[in-house]
Design an enzyme around this catalytic site. Structure first.
Site: not given
Ligand code: F6R
Length: 235
Positions: A67, A136, A138, A143
Site C-alpha cells: 500500500d 482493528n 486491517h 479496513e
Molecule cells: C503497512 C500496512 C498496515 C500495517 C498495520 C500494522 O504497509 O499495510 O496494514 O501492517 O497497520 O502496522 P504496525 O506494524 O505499524 O503496527
C-alpha cells in the site's frame, strides 16, 4: 495456519527474516510482497544483515508493496516508498527497478489501482506476502467494512488508523486520509502469507485467526488461505 509464539520483537524479527531469507534462497527470482510499519522494521534489519554477510543475494528478487498513502510522493519521508528505501532497498543489492510500491500521486487513482493489480499478475503473482495487522484487524489498508475488497483499490482511512499512524507524522492533520492498497483478493492470491504481530496485537490476532470470518475483521479471511504462518509476540 501455523501460529508461532515468541517472547520478544527481536525473536519475531529473526524468525520472519529467516523465513523470507529461505524463500530467497529457494527461489532467487521470487516475488516478495512487503509491508511497512513498526512490525517489519526488525525483519528488514535481519535481511540487510544477511545480505551484508553474503548469505542472501537480492539481485534477482522482485518486490511489490501492499500500500501507499494517497498524496505523498516517494521522496516524502512519510511515504511508504521512502520507508522501503530507507529500511531495506537502499541497504541490499536489489535492483530498484524491480521494487514496486503503488503510486500515491497518480492523476487517475482508479487506473493506477488497475495497473498495479495487472503488474502483480504479470510478475506471476506473489510467492511470499509479509503482513502486519492493525488493531482493528486491517491488513494492507483493508479496513473493517461490509465486504472483502477483491483487487487493488483506493480507500478512506478510518479514524483509528489515522490516529495510530499519526505517531509517525509531525502533526495529526498531516496524515493522509486516503490510501491505495492491495485488495483482500490480491493478498489471498499470494502463494504463502507471513503475518507478524507484536504483543499489543494479541487480542486482534486471536480474534482474526480463531474467531468468525467476517469483513468486520479483514484479517479473518486468512483462515481460508492454504499457507499462512503467524508469528506473534506473546503478551
Ligand atoms: C503497512 C500496512 C498496515 C500495517 C498495520 C500494522 O504497509 O499495510 O496494514 O501492517 O497497520 O502496522 P504496525 O506494524 O505499524 O503496527
Amino acid at each position: 495456519m501455523r501460529m508461532i509464539k515468541v517472547k520478544t520483537y527481536e525473536e519475531m524479527s529473526l524468525l520472519a527474516g529467516n523465513i523470507i531469507g529461505a524463500q530467497i534462497l529457494l527461489k532467487p527470482d521470487c516475488v516478495l510482497g512487503l509491508a511497512t510499519g513498526s512490525s517489519p522494521i526488525g525483519t528488514y534489519k535481519v535481511l540487510v544483515e544477511n545480505c551484508e554477510k553474503g548469505i542472501l543475494n537480492f539481485s534477482k528478487v522482485k518486490t511489490v508493496n501492499l500500500d501507499e498513502y494517497c498524496g505523498l510522493p516517494g521522496d516524502n519521508v512519510n511515504s511508504y516508498r521512502y520507508f522501503m528505501n530507507d529500511n531495506l532497498f537502499d541497504h541490499v543489492n536489489i535492483d530498484k527497478v524491480n521494487t514496486h510500491v503503488p503510486g500515491g500521486v497518480a492523476d487517475d487513482m482508479d487506473a493506477e489501482a488497475k495497473a498495479y493489480e495487472a503488474l502483480i499478475d504479470s510478475m506471476g503473482g506473489i510467492d511470499l506476502q509479509l503482513l502486519g495487522i492493525g488493531h482493528n484487524g486491517h491488513i494492507g489498508f483493508n479496513e473493517p467494512t461490509t465486504h472483502f475488497p477483491k483487487e487493488v483499490h483506493t480507500v478512506q482511512l478510518t479514524e483509528s488508523t489515522i490516529n495510530a499512524n499519526s505517531r509517525l507524522f509531525e502533526r495529526r492533520e498531516d496524515v493522509p486520509t486516503q490510501a491505495i492498497t492491495m485488495g483482500i483478493g490480491t493478498i489471498m492470491k499470494a502463494e504463502r502469507v507471513l503475518l507478524i504481530a507484536g504483543a499489543d496485537k494479541t487480542e486482534i490476532v486471536m480474534k482474526a485467526m480463531y474467531g468468525e470470518i467476517t469483513p468486520e475483521v479483514p484479517a479473518s479471511i486468512l483462515q481460508l488461505h492454504k499457507d499462512v504462518t503467524v508469528i506473534l509476540v506473546e503478551e
